[in-house]
Design a protein around this motif. Structure first.
Motif, mmCIF file in Angstrom:
data_model
loop_
_atom_site.group_PDB
_atom_site.id
_atom_site.type_symbol
_atom_site.label_atom_id
_atom_site.label_comp_id
_atom_site.label_asym_id
_atom_site.label_seq_id
_atom_site.Cartn_x
_atom_site.Cartn_y
_atom_site.Cartn_z
ATOM 1 N N VAL A 1 24.263 -1.429 -13.573
ATOM 2 C CA VAL A 1 24.314 -1.044 -12.162
ATOM 3 C C VAL A 1 24.127 0.462 -12.060
ATOM 4 N N THR A 2 23.243 0.892 -11.162
ATOM 5 C CA THR A 2 23.011 2.302 -10.912
ATOM 6 C C THR A 2 23.262 2.618 -9.447
ATOM 7 N N ILE A 3 24.079 3.642 -9.205
ATOM 8 C CA ILE A 3 24.303 4.175 -7.852
ATOM 9 C C ILE A 3 23.767 5.597 -7.891
ATOM 10 N N ARG A 4 22.712 5.857 -7.141
ATOM 11 C CA ARG A 4 22.019 7.131 -7.295
ATOM 12 C C ARG A 4 21.567 7.676 -5.948
ATOM 13 N N GLY A 5 21.812 8.978 -5.746
ATOM 14 C CA GLY A 5 21.307 9.642 -4.554
ATOM 15 C C GLY A 5 21.928 9.147 -3.266
ATOM 16 N N ILE B 1 21.183 0.951 -6.378
ATOM 17 C CA ILE B 1 21.425 1.343 -4.987
ATOM 18 C C ILE B 1 21.080 2.816 -4.875
ATOM 19 N N THR B 2 20.152 3.169 -3.998
ATOM 20 C CA THR B 2 19.728 4.559 -3.900
ATOM 21 C C THR B 2 19.457 4.948 -2.450
ATOM 22 N N GLY B 3 19.806 6.176 -2.116
ATOM 23 C CA GLY B 3 19.430 6.755 -0.828
ATOM 24 C C GLY B 3 20.248 6.311 0.361
#
Length: 608
Positions: free
Chosen positions: A196-200, A159-161
């Protein structure tokens, strides 16, 4: 022929569904538009899936399995989904339909005219990249009272931006009183998920946590712990509970986030980062927090910058391999209880009930002005607080200033504070660089402590205390510390204080090779203690930079002397009860002197 057949099938899928084909150029353009340039290169496109085996820090990022070039893109604003983003239309169904269709692909959420409004939880599938263009905003509709985005049993998700706005002021559960916990109303919640990545992203104004890495009651254990979670480069602010809560996870990297504005009413909430498994009071539960690295974050203006709470009364809880490194932790002031303000709290990491707790490291952090109001530290506020812990903990190479106390070890065992730089602490009511309160088997090694904010009768470089009935401070090693400077703002470089009631006890305290200066009263001051309360070791100290006669052979026990026999005018020097190396601060001469067996001498050996 087989490749042509696959391409034909894919093209037919694109024609029927309306999804566009993904090219490298198109993906990069989406990522750049979404402010995600940092993941737009080969790291993302080469499907980097990896989480280094724990060796004290996490060294690899986690992106999950990335859909290959040639897979499809789903746009939430395109037909048949037609999300509006006008801030008035409920887009829940449109977004959920687009999310479901984007499994094994990429979901694009263009920047809306206002916000996409949702009224219930968006459930993400596995194997998906969600890209918000220009920090596209999704806002929770008033009185919806739910988590905004959830992953339950999913994997390989990025999930990004995105901006997720929980609209907490318009929810019926927003921690507006101490009994309203809003435990299930988060911006993002993960349960039993991995890679899972949560970024930006910007996670703001949720009634609960900004991001909760959680579990299900009654069924938690090794088999369903969240694994390989990355929370990087986000702004997390003004949520009702904590910025990030790590409740049930093995392998978490929290890096380069700015986390601020968390001021819950309940004193244990309102942390920038809360590493805290649940208590495990239900049958069959085992809550686990393991292998967590918290690095290079900015934690400010919360009740507490960060905390690790182990709930020592649990027989099954596991908390191990946790590192707080290289973070900036500042101006965290508890809104409703200013004296409870702390930069970092480590509490109840304790094996007494049978849980498993080990390997907590707090290193190389800048911890300053926590509990700092109107230019002065508030009494009893603490930079780094170790509370009721009985496993090896390491606090080293931190820079700590602007609190009532730099470091406090409160009923702690087996803790080491080493090579920390502590300054500008305390206030006119007192304060100390390091306080050891009813602690044992702890080590203070090679710390630099100086420049308390103001001089008072209770200002100390290091304070060793046992203040209530049946408390014990014992087996403490204080070696190689440099305490004081030319400001002379310390009443004593090292102070030992008992309540002199019942049997609060000091024993086995080794003070050796410390450099003590900048005190106006005594190098080592003992208050309200009497035999047999104390049996301490005093080794070779350096007072005011001069190797002094206030020394004995290493390991030799000195008879205890009370505060009343340690200072006064020349006319009141002790006549009876003197012993070789006995220390006396002569107020008439304004300097310490020592009894050599026949006369009183000063640090230069001159009879005084």
């Amino acid at each position: 022929m087989e490749k042509e057949s696959l391409d034909t099938v894919r093209d037919e899928q694109v024609r029927v569904t309306g999804h566009s084909r993904l090219t490298r150029r198109k993906l990069l353009s989406y990522l750049a538009a979404g402010g995600a340039a940092t993941i737009a290169g080969t790291t993302l496109l080469n499907q980097n899936v990896g989480f280094a085996e724990w060796r004290g820090t996490v060294t690899e990022n986690v992106y999950g399995t990335i859909p290959p070039i040639g897979s499809f893109i789903v746009d939430v604003t395109a037909a048949p989904y037609n999300a509006c983003g006008d801030g008035a239309t409920d887009d829940t169904s449109a977004i959920q339909a687009a999310v479901t269709a984007a499994e094994n692909g990429i979901l694009v959420i263009p920047k809306p005219a206002a916000s996409y409004l949702i009224s219930s939880t968006i459930e993400l599938p596995s194997n998906i990249i969600v890209i918000g263009i220009g920090h596209a905003s999704i806002c929770l509709k008033a009185n919806s009272n739910c988590t905004m985005v959830q992953l339950d049993g999913k994997q390989n998700v990025t999930i990004t931006g995105l901006t997720l706005d929980g609209n907490r002021e318009n929810q019926s559960s927003d921690n507006s009183n101490p009994f309203d916990m809003a435990e299930s109303h988060h911006a993002i919640k993960l349960i039993n998920s991995r890679n899972v990545t949560i970024r930006g992203c910007k996670l703001t104004s949720a009634s609960g946590d900004g991001a909760a890495v959680a579990g299900q009651f009654f069924v938690v254990g090794e088999g369903n712990v969240n694994r390989q979670i990355t929370i990087v480069d986000n702004e997390i602010q003004n949520n009702g509970r904590n910025g990030i809560s790590i409740i049930h996870a093995d392998g978490v990297w929290i890096k380069n986030n700015e986390i601020h504005g968390h001021h819950a009413w309940v004193s244990t909430l309102g942390a920038g980062i809360d590493i805290e498994p649940n208590r495990g009071i239900n049958p069959g539960e085992q809550w686990i927090v393991r292998n967590v690295a918290v690095e290079n974050n900015i934690l400010h203006d919360n009740n507490v910058g960060g905390q690790i709470i182990g709930w020592a009364n649990s027989a099954t809880t596991i908390v191990e391999h946790i590192a707080f490194r290289s973070n900036s932790i500042y101006r965290n002031n508890h809104r409703t209880a200013p004296a409870s303000s702390k930069g970092l709290l480590v509490k109840e990491i304790n094996n007494s009930a049978g849980g498993k707790y080990s390997d907590i490291v707090i290193a190389d952090n800048d911890v300053y002005e926590n509990g700092f109001v109107e230019g002065n530290p508030v009494s009893n506020t603490i930079g780094i607080h170790l509370d009721k812990c009985n496993v090896p903990l390491f606090v080293r190479e931190n820079r700590i200033s602007g609190s009532g106390m730099g470091i406090q070890l409160h009923t702690a065992s087996y803790a080491t504070a080493q090579n920390n730089h502590i300054y500008r602490f305390g206030n006119a009511q007192g304060g100390s660089g390091i306080t050891m309160y009813a602690s044992e088997w702890c080590y203070l090694l090679d710390n630099r402590i100086h420049s308390p904010t103001a001089l008072s009768n209770f200002s100390r470089g290091i304070s060793i205390t046992a203040l209530t009935l049946q408390q014990v401070s014992r087996n403490l090693i204080v070696i190689g510390n440099i305490i004081g400077d030319s400001s002379n703002n310390m009443n004593a470089a090292i102070g030992m204080t008992s309540n002199n009631i019942g049997w609060s006890v000091f024993s086995g305290i080794a003070l050796d090779r410390n450099v003590l200066s900048g005190y106006v009263h005594l190098p080592v001051k003992c208050t309200n203690c009497s035999l047999p309360a104390i049996s301490s070791v005093v080794g070779k100290q350096v007072l005011n930079g001069i190797q002094s006669h206030y020394s004995v052979a290493d390991g030799e026990f000195l008879p205890y002397y009370s505060e009343a026999s340690m200072y006064g005018p020349s006319s009141e020097r002790p006549v009876t009860g003197r012993y070789v190396h006995m220390s006396w601060f002569d107020n008439t001469l304004g300097k310490p002197i020592w009894w050599n067996g026949t006369a009183w001498i000063d640090a230069a050996g001159t009879v005084s």
